[in-house]
Write an enzyme that holds these catalytic residues in place. Structure first.
Site, PDB file in Angstrom:
ATOM      1  N   ASP A 118       0.845  -1.188   0.000  1.00  0.00           N
ATOM      2  CA  ASP A 118       0.000   0.000   0.000  1.00  0.00           C
ATOM      3  C   ASP A 118       0.880   1.237   0.000  1.00  0.00           C
ATOM      4  O   ASP A 118       2.093   1.161   0.266  1.00  0.00           O
ATOM      5  CB  ASP A 118      -0.927   0.006   1.222  1.00  0.00           C
ATOM      6  CG  ASP A 118      -2.264   0.678   0.934  1.00  0.00           C
ATOM      7  OD1 ASP A 118      -2.271   1.747   0.282  1.00  0.00           O
ATOM      8  OD2 ASP A 118      -3.306   0.138   1.362  1.00  0.00           O
ATOM      9  N   VAL A 122       1.602   1.608  -6.964  1.00  0.00           N
ATOM     10  CA  VAL A 122       1.427   0.653  -8.060  1.00  0.00           C
ATOM     11  C   VAL A 122       1.594   1.277  -9.441  1.00  0.00           C
ATOM     12  O   VAL A 122       1.579   0.570 -10.446  1.00  0.00           O
ATOM     13  CB  VAL A 122       0.060  -0.067  -7.976  1.00  0.00           C
ATOM     14  CG1 VAL A 122      -0.033  -0.906  -6.713  1.00  0.00           C
ATOM     15  CG2 VAL A 122      -1.094   0.909  -8.097  1.00  0.00           C
ATOM     16  N   TYR A 137     -14.672   5.829 -13.633  1.00  0.00           N
ATOM     17  CA  TYR A 137     -14.514   4.679 -12.739  1.00  0.00           C
ATOM     18  C   TYR A 137     -15.084   3.420 -13.383  1.00  0.00           C
ATOM     19  O   TYR A 137     -14.454   2.360 -13.368  1.00  0.00           O
ATOM     20  CB  TYR A 137     -15.223   4.973 -11.417  1.00  0.00           C
ATOM     21  CG  TYR A 137     -15.116   3.866 -10.396  1.00  0.00           C
ATOM     22  CD1 TYR A 137     -13.920   3.649  -9.725  1.00  0.00           C
ATOM     23  CD2 TYR A 137     -16.202   3.057 -10.096  1.00  0.00           C
ATOM     24  CE1 TYR A 137     -13.801   2.635  -8.781  1.00  0.00           C
ATOM     25  CE2 TYR A 137     -16.103   2.040  -9.156  1.00  0.00           C
ATOM     26  CZ  TYR A 137     -14.902   1.836  -8.500  1.00  0.00           C
ATOM     27  OH  TYR A 137     -14.783   0.832  -7.568  1.00  0.00           O
ATOM     28  N   LYS A 176     -13.277  -0.274 -14.385  1.00  0.00           N
ATOM     29  CA  LYS A 176     -13.720  -1.551 -13.833  1.00  0.00           C
ATOM     30  C   LYS A 176     -14.214  -2.492 -14.922  1.00  0.00           C
ATOM     31  O   LYS A 176     -14.085  -3.722 -14.802  1.00  0.00           O
ATOM     32  CB  LYS A 176     -14.789  -1.322 -12.763  1.00  0.00           C
ATOM     33  CG  LYS A 176     -14.252  -0.635 -11.515  1.00  0.00           C
ATOM     34  CD  LYS A 176     -13.079  -1.399 -10.894  1.00  0.00           C
ATOM     35  CE  LYS A 176     -12.559  -0.764  -9.628  1.00  0.00           C
ATOM     36  NZ  LYS A 176     -11.443  -1.527  -9.014  1.00  0.00           N
TER      37      LYS A 176
END
Length: 251
Positions: free
Chosen positions: A37, A54, A145, A149
């Site tokens: 994280d 990431v 978003y 996804k």
């Protein structure tokens, strides 16, 4: 249950919310768990914390290697790190579209790419990607978003096909609106947080938000060696939001 006894798991975005609940559940069920994280200052034993962004490929490779070394191998990857976005297609500029895709989609690719050589050595390898109901249901004010996804769900299917014969199962979990810190921040910014929460609860047939522990339970199911025949699956944890069309109460 102790179905994860002796297994090693890596959870991205594991310091809070769904990721933290998942990391703790896997540990309770016997796994050794490392968390990746941006901020791991709240991560404590038995979890192992590794700080990483990431969006930085070199840092991801280094963190995954360090986590695997500390764990002594890798059997389960939970690709959970992600960020939110609001608005229609007009609301966000190119830079924001690239930023959110970089975290939510390419971030998963970077972590999976670094983890795959280790997963190939496992007898019970599993990857679970955190997707969303937004991949399959048109939600207002969630264009960016939802696009990320949708990509995650397609990526999951492609990965499942690519790695099945290597003994690696790949699935995703599709939560509805979950009671996470991110949703909490959205509610805090609303003109009427109480009314906004009621609206989010009402759009799920169950009449409430999904809990992080419920999503964690679904992830654990998909990752467990007991689910060895399950791959290429998107498991909805959404209070019936995707599939049910209830009549108004009293009718």
């Amino acid at each position: 249950m102790s179905d994860f006894e002796g297994l090693k798991a890596l959870v991205t975005g594991g310091a809070s919310g769904i990721g933290r609940a998942t990391a703790e559940l896997l540990a309770e069920r016997g796994a050794s768990v490392a968390v990746l994280d941006l901020d791991v200052s709240t991560v404590d034993k038995p979890l192992l914390g590794h700080q990483v962004d990431v969006t930085d490929d070199a840092a991801v490779r280094e963190a995954v290697a360090a986590a695997v070394a500390a764990l002594g191998g890798l059997d389960v990857l939970v690709n959970n790190a992600g960020i939110g976005a609001q608005g229609t297609v007009e609301s966000n500029d190119d830079a924001e579209w690239h930023r959110v895709f970089d975290v939510n989609v390419v971030g998963m690719v970077r972590v999976a790419r670094a983890a795959l050589p280790h997963l190939r050595a496992s007898a019970h390898a599993a990857v679970v990607n955190t997707c969303s109901i937004a991949a399959t249901a048109g939600l207002p004010q969630r264009a960016l978003y939802s696009a990320t996804k949708g990509a995650v769900q397609s990526l999951t299917l492609a990965m499942a096909a690519d790695h099945l014969r290597e003994g690696i199962r790949v699935n995703c979990v599709n939560p509805g609106t979950a009671d996470t810190p991110w949703v909490g921040r959205l509610l805090d910014k609303a003109p009427d947080p109480v009314a906004e929460r009621a609206a989010l609860e009402a759009r799920q047939p169950s009449g409430r938000l999904v809990s992080v522990s419920e999503v964690a339970g679904a992830i654990a199911y998909l990752a467990s060696p007991l689910s060895g025949a399950t791959t290429g699956t998107a498991l909805a944890v959404d209070g019936g939001m995707q599939g049910l069309r209830l009549r108004p109460a009293g009718q």
